[in-house]
Design a protein around this motif. Structure first.
Motif, PDB file in Angstrom:
ATOM      1  N   ALA A   1       0.822  -1.216   0.000  1.00 39.76           N
ATOM      2  CA  ALA A   1       0.000   0.000   0.000  1.00 39.76           C
ATOM      3  C   ALA A   1       0.850   1.259   0.000  1.00 39.76           C
ATOM      4  N   LEU A   2       2.124   1.135   0.400  1.00 36.47           N
ATOM      5  CA  LEU A   2       3.024   2.294   0.455  1.00 36.47           C
ATOM      6  C   LEU A   2       4.058   2.281  -0.660  1.00 36.47           C
ATOM      7  N   GLU A   3       3.895   1.411  -1.657  1.00 38.43           N
ATOM      8  CA  GLU A   3       4.898   1.271  -2.710  1.00 38.43           C
ATOM      9  C   GLU A   3       5.002   2.483  -3.625  1.00 38.43           C
ATOM     10  N   ASN A   4       3.990   3.356  -3.630  1.00 44.11           N
ATOM     11  CA  ASN A   4       4.121   4.576  -4.436  1.00 44.11           C
ATOM     12  C   ASN A   4       5.160   5.528  -3.862  1.00 44.11           C
ATOM     13  N   PHE A   5       5.582   5.305  -2.620  1.00 40.24           N
ATOM     14  CA  PHE A   5       6.671   6.082  -2.029  1.00 40.24           C
ATOM     15  C   PHE A   5       7.972   5.331  -2.256  1.00 40.24           C
ATOM     16  N   ASP A   6       8.960   5.987  -2.833  1.00 43.01           N
ATOM     17  CA  ASP A   6      10.225   5.307  -3.091  1.00 43.01           C
ATOM     18  C   ASP A   6      11.031   5.159  -1.798  1.00 43.01           C
ATOM     19  N   LEU A   7      12.287   4.761  -1.916  1.00 42.32           N
ATOM     20  CA  LEU A   7      13.080   4.442  -0.731  1.00 42.32           C
ATOM     21  C   LEU A   7      13.346   5.638   0.161  1.00 42.32           C
ATOM     22  N   ILE A   8      13.140   6.873  -0.314  1.00 43.21           N
ATOM     23  CA  ILE A   8      13.276   8.055   0.532  1.00 43.21           C
ATOM     24  C   ILE A   8      11.964   8.848   0.570  1.00 43.21           C
ATOM     25  N   GLY A   9      10.867   8.172   0.316  1.00 49.13           N
ATOM     26  CA  GLY A   9       9.563   8.779   0.516  1.00 49.13           C
ATOM     27  C   GLY A   9       9.080   9.713  -0.575  1.00 49.13           C
ATOM     28  N   LYS A  10       9.698   9.674  -1.737  1.00 45.25           N
ATOM     29  CA  LYS A  10       9.244  10.504  -2.847  1.00 45.25           C
ATOM     30  C   LYS A  10       8.198   9.732  -3.656  1.00 45.25           C
ATOM     31  N   TRP A  11       7.162  10.436  -4.101  1.00 49.77           N
ATOM     32  CA  TRP A  11       6.078   9.785  -4.830  1.00 49.77           C
ATOM     33  C   TRP A  11       6.549   9.320  -6.199  1.00 49.77           C
ATOM     34  N   ARG A  12       6.089   8.148  -6.614  1.00 48.04           N
ATOM     35  CA  ARG A  12       6.406   7.606  -7.929  1.00 48.04           C
ATOM     36  C   ARG A  12       5.207   6.794  -8.410  1.00 48.04           C
ATOM     37  N   ASP A  13       5.138   6.597  -9.705  1.00 50.19           N
ATOM     38  CA  ASP A  13       4.029   5.839 -10.287  1.00 50.19           C
ATOM     39  C   ASP A  13       4.461   4.497 -10.852  1.00 50.19           C
ATOM     40  N   ALA A  14       5.771   4.293 -10.991  1.00 48.40           N
ATOM     41  CA  ALA A  14       6.263   3.040 -11.576  1.00 48.40           C
ATOM     42  C   ALA A  14       7.479   2.542 -10.821  1.00 48.40           C
ATOM     43  N   ASP A  15       7.727   1.251 -10.896  1.00 49.78           N
ATOM     44  CA  ASP A  15       8.890   0.612 -10.279  1.00 49.78           C
ATOM     45  C   ASP A  15       9.438  -0.413 -11.255  1.00 49.78           C
ATOM     46  N   GLY A  16      10.695  -0.229 -11.647  1.00 52.13           N
ATOM     47  CA  GLY A  16      11.310  -1.161 -12.580  1.00 52.13           C
ATOM     48  C   GLY A  16      10.600  -1.221 -13.914  1.00 52.13           C
ATOM     49  N   GLY A  17      10.046  -0.082 -14.362  1.00 56.00           N
ATOM     50  CA  GLY A  17       9.341  -0.034 -15.626  1.00 56.00           C
ATOM     51  C   GLY A  17       7.928  -0.579 -15.566  1.00 56.00           C
ATOM     52  N   THR A  18       7.472  -0.942 -14.369  1.00 58.70           N
ATOM     53  CA  THR A  18       6.124  -1.485 -14.204  1.00 58.70           C
ATOM     54  C   THR A  18       5.274  -0.527 -13.385  1.00 58.70           C
ATOM     55  N   THR A  19       4.067  -0.259 -13.844  1.00 60.23           N
ATOM     56  CA  THR A  19       3.156   0.595 -13.082  1.00 60.23           C
ATOM     57  C   THR A  19       2.894  -0.035 -11.723  1.00 60.23           C
ATOM     58  N   ILE A  20       2.996   0.768 -10.683  1.00 55.71           N
ATOM     59  CA  ILE A  20       2.862   0.247  -9.321  1.00 55.71           C
ATOM     60  C   ILE A  20       1.421  -0.148  -9.032  1.00 55.71           C
ATOM     61  N   ASN A  21       1.278  -1.329  -8.487  1.00 57.26           N
ATOM     62  CA  ASN A  21      -0.009  -1.819  -8.008  1.00 57.26           C
ATOM     63  C   ASN A  21       0.030  -1.772  -6.484  1.00 57.26           C
ATOM     64  N   ALA A  22      -0.671  -0.811  -5.884  1.00 59.03           N
ATOM     65  CA  ALA A  22      -0.627  -0.601  -4.436  1.00 59.03           C
ATOM     66  C   ALA A  22      -1.837  -1.209  -3.733  1.00 59.03           C
ATOM     67  N   SER A  23      -2.493  -2.155  -4.378  1.00 64.08           N
ATOM     68  CA  SER A  23      -3.688  -2.762  -3.792  1.00 64.08           C
ATOM     69  C   SER A  23      -3.338  -4.073  -3.101  1.00 64.08           C
ATOM     70  N   GLY A  24      -4.245  -4.536  -2.279  1.00 62.23           N
ATOM     71  CA  GLY A  24      -4.064  -5.797  -1.578  1.00 62.23           C
ATOM     72  C   GLY A  24      -5.166  -5.980  -0.554  1.00 62.23           C
ATOM     73  N   ASP A  25      -5.057  -7.023   0.234  1.00 63.12           N
ATOM     74  CA  ASP A  25      -6.053  -7.327   1.261  1.00 63.12           C
ATOM     75  C   ASP A  25      -5.362  -7.628   2.575  1.00 63.12           C
ATOM     76  N   LEU A  26      -5.905  -7.067   3.659  1.00 66.15           N
ATOM     77  CA  LEU A  26      -5.438  -7.450   4.979  1.00 66.15           C
ATOM     78  C   LEU A  26      -5.800  -8.910   5.252  1.00 66.15           C
ATOM     79  N   TRP A  27      -5.220  -9.444   6.348  1.00 67.28           N
ATOM     80  CA  TRP A  27      -5.453 -10.845   6.682  1.00 67.28           C
ATOM     81  C   TRP A  27      -6.920 -11.161   6.944  1.00 67.28           C
ATOM     82  N   ASP A  28      -7.725 -10.115   7.269  1.00 67.85           N
ATOM     83  CA  ASP A  28      -9.140 -10.357   7.523  1.00 67.85           C
ATOM     84  C   ASP A  28     -10.014 -10.059   6.312  1.00 67.85           C
ATOM     85  N   GLY A  29      -9.375  -9.797   5.161  1.00 73.03           N
ATOM     86  CA  GLY A  29     -10.111  -9.554   3.936  1.00 73.03           C
ATOM     87  C   GLY A  29     -10.367  -8.096   3.622  1.00 73.03           C
ATOM     88  N   THR A  30     -10.000  -7.167   4.518  1.00 74.25           N
ATOM     89  CA  THR A  30     -10.192  -5.739   4.262  1.00 74.25           C
ATOM     90  C   THR A  30      -9.351  -5.309   3.064  1.00 74.25           C
TER      91      THR A  30
END
Length: 370
Positions: free
Chosen positions: A255-284
């Motif tokens: 969920a925080l992957e849009n922030f790079d290693l020093i907290g600057k906003w980015r939209d891609a990582d390694g030439g791939t558009t960042i997917n910042a989605s996912g589910d918590l262990w309870d399905g949230t």
């Protein structure tokens, strides 16, 4: 003198007439010293010593009055700086060395100062501690504002600014947190996810099983693919020994992957558009920093409980044990009707039996405060 334990450590003298293992109430001056080092990281002032001498610290109302006075004093800044450093790992900023041309000593100092000022504003303005997660403002100087992409900020003076970008709200958008939870050469969703589980939710992630290969960089280099951090971790989770823990940790970090290693906003990582989605262990469902923040706010009592645990550990100078948890939960419950104000939690810790009493370690011995 410089090697004398009486000079180096703060001793709390034990009464000789108490049996070993007996719990006893701290006397006025001992309690005053413990209170002063908790809130000011220094010795008591004349007013606190007088209150101790007059016996006012033995009274709950008198103790609350001194806490209120001391928190209003400029010396209470020591609580903010030292507690924030201990809880959030801000001292690690002194030693991190990100491999980035944009990172320098000025940014390092600005990261730390931003987080300290947010803490201080919550204390001074009598805000709820949950604002640490959801504050719609922050503090920046020109260097930090430029790093965050905020216009019209000039000079080295820190000033309070309203946040128009939801991604930056609260601690999750602070460069300090995002940098100390990154590897030197890349982001680390695992470190970020584990940090939030440990420090925000109070549910520490288990250690990896023995003999599990955790060197993702080497494995990615050998394979040539995949390039993105998310893809590397998805491959890592193919190992059943790794999947159990990573299925809990990774979605929080993603969920925080849009922030790079020093907290600057980015939209891609390694030439791939960042997917910042996912589910918590309870399905949230999570989707980026705003989605993660919303999920944490739905579990705010976990955060307040963890914050109170950390605050009590700082006040006592020791680890909070299982037998302390009833007191911690009582402090949280009593502060709930007051929006869990930071000052109310502090007062609750000070009034707790753990803070006002002590168990005698040994007959005729003196013990140094940890």
């Amino acid at each position: 003198m410089l090697v004398d334990p009486q000079f180096i450590f703060r001793f709390e003298r034990e009464p000789p007439d108490r049996a070993e293992g007996e719990v006893y109430a701290l006397e006025g001056f001992e309690l005053a010293s413990r209170l002063s080092f908790f809130l000011w990281s220094s010795i008591p002032d004349d007013a606190l010593l007088k209150a101790a001498g007059d016996g006012r610290l033995a009274d709950t109302a008198g103790l609350e009055g001194e806490v209120e006075r001391m928190l209003a004093d400029p010396k209470a800044t020591a609580l903010v700086e030292n507690f924030a450093s201990q809880w959030l790992g801000l001292r690690q900023l002194d030693t991190v060395s990100p491999i980035s041309n944009e990172f320098d000593g000025n940014l390092r100092r600005s990261f730390r100062r931003e987080t300290e000022l947010l803490f201080e504003s919550i204390l001074r303005e009598d805000r709820g501690i949950v604002d640490l997660i959801d504050a719609d403002y922050t503090f920046v100087d020109e260097r930090l504002a430029r790093h965050y992409g905020m216009p019209n900020v000039r000079g080295s003076r820190f000033r309070r600014v309203a946040l128009r970008d939801d991604a930056r709200r609260g601690l999750l958008g602070h460069g300090s947190l995002l940098t100390v939870t990154s590897a030197p050469n890349r982001t680390s969703p695992v470190m970020r996810g584990a940090w939030i589980m440990e420090n925000i939710l109070g549910t520490p992630a288990p250690n990896p099983p023995p003999d599990v290969d955790t060197d993702l960089d080497t494995r990615a280099a050998e394979a040539g693919e995949p390039a993105s951090m998310r893809a590397q971790l998805e491959r890592h989770r193919e190992d059943p020994a790794c999947a159990g823990c990573h299925n809990m940790i990774d979605p929080i970090g993603f969920a925080l992957e849009n922030f790079d290693l020093i907290g600057k906003w980015r939209d891609a990582d390694g030439g791939t558009t960042i997917n910042a989605s996912g589910d918590l262990w309870d399905g949230t469902a999570l989707d980026g920093p705003a989605g993660l923040r919303a999920a944490l706010l739905e579990r705010r009592e976990l955060f307040v409980t963890r914050a109170t645990e950390k605050l009590m550990a700082y006040a006592l100078g020791r680890t909070v044990e299982h037998y302390d948890m009833p007191a911690v939960r009582a402090i949280v419950r009593e502060a709930a009707d007051d929006d869990h104000r930071f000052a109310r939690l502090i007062a609750g810790v000070v009034k707790s039996p753990a803070f006002r009493t002590k168990r005698k370690a040994g007959s005729g011995q003196q013990t140094a405060a940890d």
